[in-house]
Design a protein around this motif. Structure first.
Motif, PDB file in Angstrom:
ATOM      1  N   ALA A 167       0.808  -1.061   0.013  1.00  0.00           N
ATOM      2  CA  ALA A 167      -0.042  -0.015  -0.004  1.00  0.00           C
ATOM      3  C   ALA A 167       0.886   1.265  -0.115  1.00  0.00           C
ATOM      4  O   ALA A 167       0.414   2.286  -0.819  1.00  0.00           O
ATOM      5  N   LEU A 168       1.951   1.307   0.795  1.00  0.00           N
ATOM      6  CA  LEU A 168       2.898   2.382   0.919  1.00  0.00           C
ATOM      7  C   LEU A 168       3.674   2.640  -0.450  1.00  0.00           C
ATOM      8  O   LEU A 168       3.818   3.665  -1.071  1.00  0.00           O
ATOM      9  N   ALA A 169       4.036   1.569  -1.177  1.00  0.00           N
ATOM     10  CA  ALA A 169       4.352   1.621  -2.728  1.00  0.00           C
ATOM     11  C   ALA A 169       3.545   2.512  -3.504  1.00  0.00           C
ATOM     12  O   ALA A 169       3.807   3.246  -4.443  1.00  0.00           O
ATOM     13  N   LEU A 170       2.153   2.229  -3.480  1.00  0.00           N
ATOM     14  CA  LEU A 170       1.016   2.965  -4.043  1.00  0.00           C
ATOM     15  C   LEU A 170       0.930   4.502  -3.672  1.00  0.00           C
ATOM     16  O   LEU A 170       0.332   5.193  -4.581  1.00  0.00           O
ATOM     17  N   THR A 171       1.282   4.823  -2.599  1.00  0.00           N
ATOM     18  CA  THR A 171       1.123   6.002  -1.818  1.00  0.00           C
ATOM     19  C   THR A 171       2.005   6.744  -2.548  1.00  0.00           C
ATOM     20  O   THR A 171       3.042   6.732  -2.912  1.00  0.00           O
ATOM     21  N   GLY A 172       1.570   8.261  -2.696  1.00  0.00           N
ATOM     22  CA  GLY A 172       2.561   9.323  -3.386  1.00  0.00           C
ATOM     23  C   GLY A 172       3.395   9.890  -2.287  1.00  0.00           C
ATOM     24  O   GLY A 172       4.273  10.465  -2.897  1.00  0.00           O
ATOM     25  N   ASN A 173       3.075   9.970  -1.274  1.00  0.00           N
ATOM     26  CA  ASN A 173       3.489  11.168  -0.351  1.00  0.00           C
ATOM     27  C   ASN A 173       5.248  10.438  -0.137  1.00  0.00           C
ATOM     28  O   ASN A 173       5.509   9.280   0.438  1.00  0.00           O
ATOM     29  N   VAL A 174       6.269  11.444  -0.581  1.00  0.00           N
ATOM     30  CA  VAL A 174       7.573  11.049  -0.566  1.00  0.00           C
ATOM     31  C   VAL A 174       7.999  11.015   0.599  1.00  0.00           C
ATOM     32  O   VAL A 174       9.006   9.848   0.928  1.00  0.00           O
ATOM     33  N   ALA A 175       7.735  11.720   1.608  1.00  0.00           N
ATOM     34  CA  ALA A 175       8.091  11.850   3.048  1.00  0.00           C
ATOM     35  C   ALA A 175       8.251  10.488   3.738  1.00  0.00           C
ATOM     36  O   ALA A 175       9.106  10.204   4.518  1.00  0.00           O
ATOM     37  N   VAL A 176       7.116   9.597   3.558  1.00  0.00           N
ATOM     38  CA  VAL A 176       6.874   8.482   4.413  1.00  0.00           C
ATOM     39  C   VAL A 176       7.558   7.597   3.727  1.00  0.00           C
ATOM     40  O   VAL A 176       7.694   6.434   4.363  1.00  0.00           O
ATOM     41  N   LYS A 177       7.888   7.359   2.328  1.00  0.00           N
ATOM     42  CA  LYS A 177       8.456   6.509   1.712  1.00  0.00           C
ATOM     43  C   LYS A 177      10.325   6.467   1.631  1.00  0.00           C
ATOM     44  O   LYS A 177      10.711   5.357   1.491  1.00  0.00           O
ATOM     45  N   GLU A 178      10.589   7.437   1.642  1.00  0.00           N
ATOM     46  CA  GLU A 178      12.242   7.772   1.639  1.00  0.00           C
ATOM     47  C   GLU A 178      13.031   6.803   2.604  1.00  0.00           C
ATOM     48  O   GLU A 178      14.109   6.422   1.932  1.00  0.00           O
ATOM     49  N   PRO A 179      12.685   6.688   3.787  1.00  0.00           N
ATOM     50  CA  PRO A 179      13.595   6.143   4.592  1.00  0.00           C
ATOM     51  C   PRO A 179      13.463   4.362   4.523  1.00  0.00           C
ATOM     52  O   PRO A 179      14.180   3.780   5.091  1.00  0.00           O
ATOM     53  N   LEU A 180      12.556   4.018   3.539  1.00  0.00           N
ATOM     54  CA  LEU A 180      12.403   2.463   3.759  1.00  0.00           C
ATOM     55  C   LEU A 180      12.683   2.043   1.996  1.00  0.00           C
ATOM     56  O   LEU A 180      12.841   2.983   0.899  1.00  0.00           O
ATOM     57  N   PRO A 181      12.981   0.698   1.911  1.00  0.00           N
ATOM     58  CA  PRO A 181      13.512   0.192   0.811  1.00  0.00           C
ATOM     59  C   PRO A 181      12.046   0.006  -0.303  1.00  0.00           C
ATOM     60  O   PRO A 181      11.035   0.381   0.406  1.00  0.00           O
ATOM     61  N   GLY A 182      12.193  -0.188  -1.387  1.00  0.00           N
ATOM     62  CA  GLY A 182      11.272  -0.186  -2.555  1.00  0.00           C
ATOM     63  C   GLY A 182      10.145  -1.167  -2.200  1.00  0.00           C
ATOM     64  O   GLY A 182      10.638  -2.185  -1.663  1.00  0.00           O
ATOM     65  N   GLY A 183       9.113  -0.793  -2.431  1.00  0.00           N
ATOM     66  CA  GLY A 183       7.685  -1.860  -2.337  1.00  0.00           C
ATOM     67  C   GLY A 183       7.296  -2.510  -3.500  1.00  0.00           C
ATOM     68  O   GLY A 183       6.158  -2.653  -3.826  1.00  0.00           O
ATOM     69  N   GLY A 184       8.078  -2.323  -4.746  1.00  0.00           N
ATOM     70  CA  GLY A 184       7.548  -3.117  -5.910  1.00  0.00           C
ATOM     71  C   GLY A 184       7.587  -1.946  -6.999  1.00  0.00           C
ATOM     72  O   GLY A 184       7.558  -0.845  -6.901  1.00  0.00           O
ATOM     73  N   GLU A 185       7.435  -2.422  -8.264  1.00  0.00           N
ATOM     74  CA  GLU A 185       7.305  -1.493  -9.332  1.00  0.00           C
ATOM     75  C   GLU A 185       5.954  -0.774  -9.327  1.00  0.00           C
ATOM     76  O   GLU A 185       4.838  -1.536  -9.745  1.00  0.00           O
ATOM     77  N   VAL A 186       5.825   0.454  -9.382  1.00  0.00           N
ATOM     78  CA  VAL A 186       4.715   1.356  -9.320  1.00  0.00           C
ATOM     79  C   VAL A 186       4.980   2.319 -10.227  1.00  0.00           C
ATOM     80  O   VAL A 186       5.821   3.145 -10.214  1.00  0.00           O
TER      81      VAL A 186
END
Length: 493
Positions: A167-186
């Motif tokens: 779900a996070l991989a689908l989410t657009g907010n960069v700030a919550v995604k930056e610290p984490l490894p990729g969540g799949g090709e979106v």
């Protein structure tokens, strides 16, 4: 009262009023994680709630325009919900049975299917997920990956679909995604955001370009997009800043995906159960998705999440998506009661009517307060975007967002007895999500307090360039410990 003075045992049974709200807030800061959010924005300790009103441990009352982030369709402790819970408790029904069949589950499923758009519900299946929308998003994505044999997904700028990996991989907010490894090709596609159009033209032209871009990209053999398992979208982006998608654009997304054999998943976690002026937001455009993700209000204030999908995609093997808490009997009873009450009392139509009145008045207010850049929404899902009126507008006439001002307005609202949360690209959008049971008098009170709060915050200088999202000194959207809000509340006393 100090932390050392709190008894080591038995304190949970002591009413909040007796313990003191300040002591509870101190313990929360010490004990809970740095990831807490709403607790930072609203340093209050609710002890009672009824309808739209929340009472804190200090005796102050607030009008709640957050409603559990849209969960409380009928407001706090609605009689029909409490009756359903009491009836279930008194019946001796098991409260937890994994995914076994129960009378309560059967009744909820019946109420749910009765509420769905007819063309969709007649050929649908439902899967009960873990009790949060993010798990239902994961389930929907896995379902379509299983059905298509593909792995990628199409999602949109500004999207919010949850905080677990997929779900996070689908989410657009960069700030919550930056610290984490990729969540799949979106593959990220532009969402039609009229006020801040990604193409710089706005209006119907911008939405048309967004649709054309998506279609051309998918058909370009050198566009870099491998045919995905699904497209996932929100008919109204909530956390993204209350951005309604034009109906024509939604119809274009349905056509584009259908022609290319790409399942369409619509996330109705926040928009469902009458919130937008229809029972489900897809009904405005008339599209029939391949799957709908539902949570929040469907549980009648208790945790519940499902994915409903067309039967032809039901190719899962047993146990393909499981979870211990899929059988929340109380939530099913409360949810069935809520769905039927919303339908029987025409609350979706009521949301459309009251929402239109509130939006009209807010747009009039924008003529008086230049810090209001845009007012938008659908039904009782309303957003007010705050801007720096001294800055130069862009090609579409939009000025830079004013996140510092938005924080001040939220604090000023709380001091005036109004709970309003922020969202949007820069956390500069005031989001109104009142219960569908809001009265005309309460709607007027919300608008009066909000107007006063915006005017007061604008006078104190929150709308200066330093508070703009383009300024190097942009203030964080959430105070570190809510002290600024607490000070405003204390001053109001």
């Amino acid at each position: 009262m100090t932390l050392a003075a709190v008894p080591a045992t038995g304190s949970a049974a002591v009413p909040a009023q007796a313990q003191g709200g300040d002591a509870i807030l101190r313990r929360q800061r010490v004990r809970e994680s740095a990831a807490r959010t709403y607790a930072r924005s609203f340093p209050i300790v609710p002890v009672r709630a009824n309808g739209m009103t929340v009472e804190g441990a200090d005796g102050r009352r607030y009008l709640d325009c957050l409603s559990g982030a849209g969960t409380l369709a009928l407001g706090h402790n609605h009689p029909v919900v409490l009756e359903a819970i009491r009836r279930t408790l008194d019946s001796g029904a098991p409260l937890h049975l994994l995914d076994l069949a129960t009378a309560e589950k059967d009744d909820f499923t019946t109420a749910l299917f009765e509420s769905l758009p007819r063309e969709f519900g007649e050929q649908a299946r439902v899967h009960f997920c873990g009790p949060a929308g993010t798990d239902a998003v994961e389930a929907a994505l896995k379902l379509m990956q299983t059905a298509t044999g593909r792995s990628g997904a199409l999602a949109f700028t500004g999207a919010y679909h949850g905080m677990t990996a997929g779900a996070l991989a689908l989410t657009g907010n960069v700030a919550v995604k930056e610290p984490l490894p990729g969540g799949g090709e979106v593959v990220r596609l532009p969402y039609p955001y009229g006020y801040r159009c990604p193409f710089g033209v706005g209006g119907e032209a911008g939405a048309g370009l967004a649709a054309t871009y998506a279609e051309r990209l998918l058909d370009d053999p050198s566009g870099g997009v491998v045919r995905p398992a699904a497209m996932v979208l929100e008919a109204v982006q909530g956390e993204g800043g209350v951005v309604p998608a034009p109906d024509e654009w939604l119809r274009a997304m349905r056509r584009i995906t259908a022609e290319r054999g790409i399942p369409l998943i619509v996330d109705e976690v926040q928009t469902g159960v009458g919130r937008t002026g229809a029972m489900w937001a897809v009904e405005h455009s008339g599209i029939v998705p391949d799957a709908m993700v539902l949570s929040k209000a469907i549980g009648g204030s208790l945790p519940l999440a499902v994915v409903v999908y067309r039967a032809e995609y039901d190719g899962w093997r047993p146990g393909a998506h499981t979870g211990t808490f899929r059988g929340n009997t109380l939530a099913m009873a409360a949810g069935a009661a809520t769905l039927r009450y919303v339908a029987a009392h025409g609350l979706a139509d009521r949301a459309a009517l009251v929402g239109a009145r509130m939006t009209e008045r807010l747009r009039a207010l924008a003529g008086e307060l230049p810090v209001i850049g845009d007012v938008r929404g659908r039904g009782l899902m309303i957003g007010v975007e705050l801007v720096d009126p001294a800055a130069e507008p862009d090609a579409c006439g939009a000025r830079p967002a004013a996140p510092a001002l938005a924080v001040e307005v939220r604090e000023a609202c709380l001091a005036r007895g109004l709970i309003v949360e922020l969202g949007g690209r820069h956390d500069a959008v005031l989001r109104l999500l009142p219960p569908l049971t809001i009265t005309d008098e309460q709607a007027d009170a919300v608008l009066d307090r909000l107007a006063d709060a915006i005017a007061a915050a604008a006078r104190t200088g929150g709308a200066t360039g330093a508070g703009s999202a383009t300024g190097a000194g942009r203030a964080p959207a959430r105070a570190a410990d809510g002290t600024a809000v607490a000070a405003a509340v204390a001053e109001a006393r």
